[in-house]
Motif scaffolding. Structure first.
Motif, PDB file in Angstrom:
ATOM      1  N   PRO A  11       0.798  -1.230   0.000  1.00  0.00           N
ATOM      2  CA  PRO A  11       0.000   0.000   0.000  1.00  0.00           C
ATOM      3  C   PRO A  11       0.828   1.276   0.000  1.00  0.00           C
ATOM      4  CG  PRO A  11      -0.869  -1.584   1.591  1.00  0.00           C
ATOM      5  CD  PRO A  11       0.437  -2.119   1.124  1.00  0.00           C
ATOM      6  N   ASP A  12       1.855   1.335   0.869  1.00  0.00           N
ATOM      7  CA  ASP A  12       2.582   2.598   1.029  1.00  0.00           C
ATOM      8  C   ASP A  12       4.088   2.356   1.029  1.00  0.00           C
ATOM      9  OD1 ASP A  12       0.380   4.529   1.464  1.00  0.00           O
ATOM     10  OD2 ASP A  12      -0.027   3.269   3.214  1.00  0.00           O
ATOM     11  N   SER A  13       4.776   3.097   0.198  1.00  0.00           N
ATOM     12  CA  SER A  13       6.237   3.086   0.167  1.00  0.00           C
ATOM     13  C   SER A  13       6.682   4.425  -0.416  1.00  0.00           C
ATOM     14  CB  SER A  13       6.771   1.916  -0.665  1.00  0.00           C
ATOM     15  OG  SER A  13       6.205   1.919  -1.960  1.00  0.00           O
ATOM     16  N   TYR A  14       7.931   4.745  -0.224  1.00  0.00           N
ATOM     17  CA  TYR A  14       8.386   6.049  -0.700  1.00  0.00           C
ATOM     18  C   TYR A  14       9.893   6.069  -0.917  1.00  0.00           C
ATOM     19  CZ  TYR A  14      10.065   7.051   4.058  1.00  0.00           C
ATOM     20  OH  TYR A  14      10.747   7.011   5.260  1.00  0.00           O
ATOM     21  N   ARG A  15      10.322   7.027  -1.722  1.00  0.00           N
ATOM     22  CA  ARG A  15      11.719   7.410  -1.864  1.00  0.00           C
ATOM     23  C   ARG A  15      11.793   8.912  -1.636  1.00  0.00           C
ATOM     24  NH1 ARG A  15      14.213   3.123  -4.577  1.00  0.00           N
ATOM     25  NH2 ARG A  15      12.816   1.845  -5.860  1.00  0.00           N
ATOM     26  N   ALA A  16      12.714   9.348  -0.809  1.00  0.00           N
ATOM     27  CA  ALA A  16      12.875  10.773  -0.543  1.00  0.00           C
ATOM     28  C   ALA A  16      14.355  11.052  -0.380  1.00  0.00           C
ATOM     29  CB  ALA A  16      12.114  11.187   0.717  1.00  0.00           C
ATOM     30  N   GLY A  17      14.797  12.171  -0.957  1.00  0.00           N
ATOM     31  CA  GLY A  17      16.218  12.462  -0.843  1.00  0.00           C
ATOM     32  C   GLY A  17      16.590  13.787  -1.462  1.00  0.00           C
ATOM     33  N   ILE A  18      17.896  13.992  -1.543  1.00  0.00           N
ATOM     34  CA  ILE A  18      18.445  15.214  -2.109  1.00  0.00           C
ATOM     35  C   ILE A  18      19.577  14.833  -3.049  1.00  0.00           C
ATOM     36  CG2 ILE A  18      20.042  15.552  -0.152  1.00  0.00           C
ATOM     37  CD1 ILE A  18      19.563  18.597  -0.545  1.00  0.00           C
ATOM     38  N   GLU A  19      19.644  15.521  -4.195  1.00  0.00           N
ATOM     39  CA  GLU A  19      20.655  15.256  -5.210  1.00  0.00           C
ATOM     40  C   GLU A  19      21.454  16.518  -5.488  1.00  0.00           C
ATOM     41  OE1 GLU A  19      18.245  12.121  -8.062  1.00  0.00           O
ATOM     42  OE2 GLU A  19      17.660  14.238  -8.068  1.00  0.00           O
ATOM     43  N   PHE A  20      22.729  16.319  -5.754  1.00  0.00           N
ATOM     44  CA  PHE A  20      23.607  17.431  -6.137  1.00  0.00           C
ATOM     45  C   PHE A  20      24.332  17.059  -7.425  1.00  0.00           C
ATOM     46  CE2 PHE A  20      27.940  19.098  -6.336  1.00  0.00           C
ATOM     47  CZ  PHE A  20      27.701  20.467  -6.330  1.00  0.00           C
ATOM     48  N   ASP A  21      24.453  18.029  -8.325  1.00  0.00           N
ATOM     49  CA  ASP A  21      25.183  17.833  -9.577  1.00  0.00           C
ATOM     50  C   ASP A  21      25.917  19.132  -9.879  1.00  0.00           C
ATOM     51  OD1 ASP A  21      26.142  17.029 -12.026  1.00  0.00           O
ATOM     52  OD2 ASP A  21      24.237  17.278 -13.080  1.00  0.00           O
ATOM     53  N   GLY A  22      27.245  19.114  -9.891  1.00  0.00           N
ATOM     54  CA  GLY A  22      27.988  20.354 -10.082  1.00  0.00           C
ATOM     55  C   GLY A  22      29.284  20.154 -10.830  1.00  0.00           C
ATOM     56  N   ARG A  23      29.796  21.278 -11.346  1.00  0.00           N
ATOM     57  CA  ARG A  23      31.087  21.277 -12.032  1.00  0.00           C
ATOM     58  C   ARG A  23      31.798  22.582 -11.742  1.00  0.00           C
ATOM     59  NH1 ARG A  23      34.047  22.517 -16.522  1.00  0.00           N
ATOM     60  NH2 ARG A  23      35.251  20.788 -17.447  1.00  0.00           N
ATOM     61  N   LEU A  24      33.073  22.473 -11.385  1.00  0.00           N
ATOM     62  CA  LEU A  24      33.881  23.631 -11.016  1.00  0.00           C
ATOM     63  C   LEU A  24      35.130  23.663 -11.870  1.00  0.00           C
ATOM     64  CD1 LEU A  24      34.494  26.024  -9.101  1.00  0.00           C
ATOM     65  CD2 LEU A  24      35.536  24.365  -7.542  1.00  0.00           C
ATOM     66  N   GLN A  25      35.352  24.785 -12.556  1.00  0.00           N
ATOM     67  CA  GLN A  25      36.589  24.989 -13.325  1.00  0.00           C
ATOM     68  C   GLN A  25      37.583  25.676 -12.399  1.00  0.00           C
ATOM     69  OE1 GLN A  25      36.727  23.968 -16.688  1.00  0.00           O
ATOM     70  NE2 GLN A  25      38.948  24.236 -16.513  1.00  0.00           N
ATOM     71  N   LEU A  26      38.481  24.892 -11.797  1.00  0.00           N
ATOM     72  CA  LEU A  26      39.398  25.423 -10.794  1.00  0.00           C
ATOM     73  C   LEU A  26      40.469  26.300 -11.424  1.00  0.00           C
ATOM     74  CD1 LEU A  26      39.663  22.098  -8.812  1.00  0.00           C
ATOM     75  CD2 LEU A  26      38.616  24.190  -7.966  1.00  0.00           C
TER      76      LEU A  26
END
Length: 788
Positions: free
Chosen positions: A611-626
């Motif tokens: 009956p009940d299930s879930y997925r919950a979270g946070i995602e990060f996607d980044g790029r840095l030109q040092l």
């Protein structure tokens, strides 16, 4: 003070700003234009007034590329020494761009949708012979696996813990997922990536699309697009486990500014890391296009064949320490054999400056079998009479069987794109598809049967057909008010499925089911400035059960469709040296289908609804030109993936009545194959001119093999590192010579990326049998490419 004085020139060098506006030929601004510094991998987007700013630049030469859909891309080389203003007046194309073909099912720059775009250049960096999922391994929330252990042959991918049956895949807007199993098998289209121009990965429900409902993600793949110049390319790879990839690509460029033709031939072979897990894969791709002032016609014909030695049983847990490359199968022709042919035709026409129409016809023909040796099979199960030898009656025999598929998939897709003004856009789209599948099984040899054992036997013992129709229609509107962008997306989908299954009397006959789904979506994006925005959306997805759920049940025990409410919210920024996105998600399931072990009322172990299930979270996607030479790209996902309550059933197989079983209830357990942490990193450094070294890292947290959160049935977390070396140069008569070396798992980490657990009950005691899929230790792929 001395140190500060020494640093002042550095600060001064970092303060150069490049600004300007992007307009059309009538000096009207083009908001949302893409401005890219090609030699710095920096991208910004023009604001509502067409203005852009790239700050904190060092003095030097830059190649600036400006693009906007429907306009000719313009490139300029600029030598910066001080703050500079550079304006662009883009010229509207005299032909329709190929991007219009997939526009209806794609998210745009300001969409309140979580997505990642990959272009051909990014895909080519790692396209050395491994299957498509491995080229997406560095994108957020992705976990990949390989049955053969080295990324060639049967591979798999999960996004946010959702497997291939919940990832919608389209090729130029045409569904690729199998209509019955719902999976996408890239092994049937080997080296597809060499004919791909770009991919958009939408995580979560995403925008309305064609094909099966998206519960984990959507892969929207666009193949070859217009190339103005003629070209030829040879691409060859050799690697560990006798892995070979040979690709020849050619194209005419534009002929009379109206016609173009492109073609590719590919071959991939590998012995595999696992014993006998060999692959022999071949494919071709052909595309021809006509570009008019108001219309575009493109025809794609492509095909793939595969012969793969089976390794799908995995390695038993007790052998992991002593024989990691073990394969249960030893029969010489224990192989999977399949061919899939695709025919696509697209027509796009500008009906007016504000209205564009798309239509596509498609047909896919697939056929093949897998062959297997089976010991001590009961002859009556195959419709074979017992064999009488003297006074003995033989009812069992070793035999070889082939399980066949022969299917046709065809249909039409369409879309109308209406843009009455710059801040308002409507899309009406949809599709009608039919699938006809023939399932039949044959015994081709038996040790004992009523025939001459020295001759082959083609005894058909199972034969059933399926028909599935899939109709959908959707409408989407985008409206921009000042700094707000609002979107609404409504889809209706109707599925009809006729199959050979069990009726109410539990006898086999042709059955059918009709399902109707309504999938609404809505979102809002707020543009903070030309570089950043925030967004939020709510989307509903519904998905039908798969073939096995239907065939192993009757109408009273059939599982219900799955329902998903997907809530997404995030922040995106594109600065000069830094791009990043942070996204939070909550995927709330009702009636998600999982394996519980429970038998339905016809004795089948189909999946059951929880009956009940879930997925919950946070995602990060980044790029840095040092620095000019050093860049760092990274992704990270942290999530909770829970089933609130379910009951597991383990039956005593010796009790054929199904009355002896162990029943256990579990609460707040982890959803199987759903790691709570997934991270990736790519650090690239330009060691010499046109040469680069990159360290690619991947961390995947612990995964459970079942839904009871037992450490005894789990995959340990793993951290794997690859090294990629590349060098580009040119010679007289050769546009580009590329040399690449990919060293996978450079530290020879021992890990398993997939597995399974099978419970059993005997004399009142529960045992669980675990198998795993070990991945290769250190291995390499060496590639040489020549472009003419």
């Amino acid at each position: 003070m001395a140190i500060l004085a020494m640093m002042l020139p550095c600060f001064a060098m970092a303060q150069i700003a490049l600004t300007g506006k992007v307009n059309d030929n009538n000096q009207k601004p083009l908001p949302g234009a893409t401005i890219k510094l090609k030699n710095k991998s920096t991208t910004v987007i023009s604001d509502l007034n067409g203005a852009y700013t790239i700050s904190n630049l060092s003095a030097g030469k830059y190649v600036l590329s400006v693009s906007y859909v429907g306009f000719k891309t313009e490139e300029r080389t600029i030598d910066l020494s001080s703050n500079t203003t550079l304006n662009f007046n883009l010229v509207q194309l005299s032909y329709i761009a190929d991007e219009i073909v997939v526009n209806a099912t794609r998210a745009s720059k300001n969409s309140a949708t979580t997505y990642k775009n990959l272009d051909k250049t990014e895909l080519a960096k790692n396209n050395l012979g491994q299957d498509m999922p491995y080229l997406l391994n560095q994108t957020p929330s992705v976990v990949v696996t390989s049955e053969a252990g080295a990324g060639v042959g049967y591979t798999g991918m999960r996004i946010r813990g959702s497997d291939a049956t919940r990832i919608n895949v389209t090729l130029n807007g045409i569904p690729l997922n199998d209509a019955e199993s719902h999976g996408s098998f890239f092994i049937n289209l080997p080296d597809l990536a060499s004919s791909v121009d770009n991919i958009q990965i939408q995580r979560g429900v995403g925008t309305s699309t064609n094909g099966a409902g998206s519960f984990g993600a959507s892969l929207n793949i666009q193949t070859t697009t217009r190339k103005d110049s003629a070209y030829a390319e040879l691409n060859n790879t050799y690697g560990s486990y006798e892995t070979w990839k040979n690709t020849v690509s050619v194209g005419t460029g534009m002929i009379n500014n109206k016609f173009s033709f492109d073609g590719r031939l590919s071959r991939i072979k590998s012995d595999g890391y696992i014993d006998r897990a060999s692959s022999n894969l071949k494919s071709f791709f052909f595309s021809g296009a006509y570009y008019g002032k108001k219309d575009l016609l493109r025809v794609n014909v492509f095909s793939g064949t595969e012969k793969t030695y089976q390794a799908w049983n995995g390695v038993p847990e007790e052998l992991l320490q002593t024989n990691r490359t073990h394969n249960d199968f030893t029969y010489d022709n224990q192989t999977d054999n399949y061919q899939q042919d695709h025919y696509q035709m697209f027509y796009t026409r500008n009906l007016s400056p504000k209205l564009v129409a798309n239509a596509a016809l498609h047909y896919t023909y697939g056929r093949g079998f897998y062959e297997e040796y089976k010991k001590k099979q009961t002859l009556s199960d195959y419709g074979i009479a017992p064999v009488v030898i003297g006074n003995s009656t033989i009812t069992q025999s070793n035999l070889v069987r082939r399980l066949w598929l022969d299917n046709d998939f065809y249909g039409v897709t369409y879309s109308l794109n209406y843009t009455p003004k710059n801040d308002l856009n409507f899309i009406l789209g949809g599709a009608y598809n039919e699938y006809k599948g023939k399932h039949f099984d044959e015994v081709i040899w038996a040790q004992y049967a009523n025939y001459d054992a020295s001759k082959s036997l083609r005894h058909r013992y199972d034969d059933n057909d399926a028909l599935k129709t899939d109709f959908n229609i959707f409408g989407r509107a985008n409206y921009r008010i000042d700094q707000f962008n609002l979107f609404a997306d409504l889809q209706y989908r109707r599925v009809y499925y006729s199959y050979f299954g069990k009726n109410l009397n539990n006898t086999l006959s042709q059955q059918n089911a009709t399902l109707n789904f309504f999938n609404p979506k809505a979102g809002i994006t707020y543009t903070i400035n030309a570089k950043s925005n925030i967004y939020a959306s709510v989307a509903i997805g519904n998905k039908e059960p798969n073939r096995r759920d239907f065939t192993d049940s009757n109408i009273n025990s059939r599982p219900q469709p799955e329902h998903l409410t997907d809530i997404e919210a995030g922040y995106r920024i594109q600065a000069t040296n830094f791009t990043a996105g942070v996204n939070g998600f909550a995927m709330l399931y009702k009636d998600q289908l999982i394996t519980t072990g429970e038998l339905n009322n016809v004795g089948g172990q189909t999946r059951q609804n929880v009956p009940d299930s879930y997925r919950a979270g946070i995602e990060f996607d980044g790029r840095l030109q040092l620095t000019k030479k050093l860049s760092w790209a990274a992704t990270a996902t942290f999530s909770r993936n829970k089933i609130k309550e379910f009951t597991e059933y383990i039956y005593d197989e010796e009790d054929k009545t199904g009355k002896t079983f162990v029943k256990s209830t579990f609460k707040n357990t982890d959803i199987s194959y759903s790691p709570s942490v997934i991270m990736s990193s790519e650090i690239a450094y330009g060691i010499i001119k046109n040469g680069e070294i990159a360290l690619l890292s991947k961390y995947v947290g612990k995964q459970y093999l079942n839904n009871i959160s037992s450490d005894a049935q789990s995959l340990s977390s793993f951290f794997v590192n690859d090294i990629r070396l590349s060098y580009q140069t040119a010679f007289t008569g050769v546009k580009n010579v590329g040399l690449s070396l990919l060293i996978n798992n450079v530290f020879s980490t021992l890990y398993e990326s997939n597995g399974a657990s099978y419970p059993a009950l005997s004399e009142g005691l529960v045992s669980r049998y675990n198998v795993y899929y070990p991945q290769a230790t250190r291995n390499f792929l060496l590639n040489l490419s020549l472009k003419f």
